[in-house]
Design an enzyme around this catalytic site. Sequence first.
Site, PDB file in Angstrom:
ATOM      1  CG  ASP A  11      -1.927   1.127   1.195  1.00  0.00           C
ATOM      2  OD1 ASP A  11      -3.064   0.874   0.768  1.00  0.00           O
ATOM      3  OD2 ASP A  11      -1.559   2.257   1.581  1.00  0.00           O
ATOM      4  CD  GLU A  60      -4.609   4.264  -1.536  1.00  0.00           C
ATOM      5  OE1 GLU A  60      -4.816   4.680  -0.385  1.00  0.00           O
ATOM      6  OE2 GLU A  60      -5.408   4.431  -2.472  1.00  0.00           O
TER       7      GLU A  60
END
Length: 404
Positions: A273, A316
């Site tokens: 992430d 993301e």
Amino acid sequence: MLLDTPTLLSLLLLELLSLMVMLPLLMGAAVSRAARFAQGYIALQCVGWMALWLRQSSGAQISDGLGGFVAMLALSASLSALWLALRDWLGRRPGRWAMMGAPLVLALASVLDGSGADHFAIAWSGLGLSVQMLALALACSWPREAEQQGLESRHITPVEHKDRAWRTLLGLGFGAMASVTLLRASLHFLGREVGWEALLTQAIILGAHVMLLVSVLAILVAWRGETELHLQRQAHTDALTGLANRRAFGSRSEELISLARRHGEPLCLVMLDLDLFKKVNDDHGHEGGDRALALFASCVQQVLRVGDLAGRVGGEEFCVLLARSDELGPRAMDARLRAVLRARAETELGFALDFSAGWALLRPGDRSVEDMMRRADAALYEAKRSGRGRLCDEPGWTPAERTG
């Protein structure tokens, strides 16, 4: 109607003119490079046979030397264009430099004249075209790279399997045409004129009619298969990063889990992430955020090994399945990825990027990749909570853990 040589040439020319107009209309404007090469094959065939038709029907309008040069240049270039289309559709083919240089060499050979040189020029031109047609036959039969490596079932889609029919038909057709053309060229090498040479010429023109039909059918089937494959990939690929989307990642991960269990091999999942991604969007806009995601995905692909699987599973968030990998695998991949990202982010984006990561090992009780993702997500949360920019192990992991 008497099917003599001028009549056959005229009919062939009419067919080519029709197809030169119809094929682009049928395919539309937004086509691939391979389809453009295929359209160029038809157009160049039209130019070549038109030059031969003008040369035969009206010698006053086009000289033998110019007509032969234009005809041979166009016909040879058409075969090279079709070879380039096959390369784009099927992958790397043998004979690239020979196919690229053949048009100019054969065009120059066609204008060699002088006392008794006509047979020589025709013979060499025919020999060159025969070699090009044999190269096309070889290109049709040459296996894909995945087939060569014995990975056919894992890397070739059902759409790609369908190409074998048109490849076989096209390869056999060009092989037959090469044989007839080579026979006619051999007669000119020997400087002989036989009663059935005219029949060979007509056979070549008739063969051109048949090969035109076969080629167009093959082009249309290949183009349709390419379109279907593109749509399939769009449905399973994240448009921004080029990685597998969440659905495709889940589907393909089941195969890796099955293989790991069948062979008793370890399998790790790493969840990644990007840190402070909202700040990236605030500071550099959504375009800057998209560039950051694309660069990060490129860095992930750069550090993957053969057999690993990467996907974008959230805004993301990314996941990587490391095949045949124990607890050392995630740490090694994390180190490689951080080094690559540091080296590329400042240069390509103009600002730094960092990420947090968590990993989980396949366990005997895991029913699907979702079970691994839950534990890896918990480890990722711990990495975020602990200050970001680090890799954390799944909760409760000990070195005694084993693959399922």
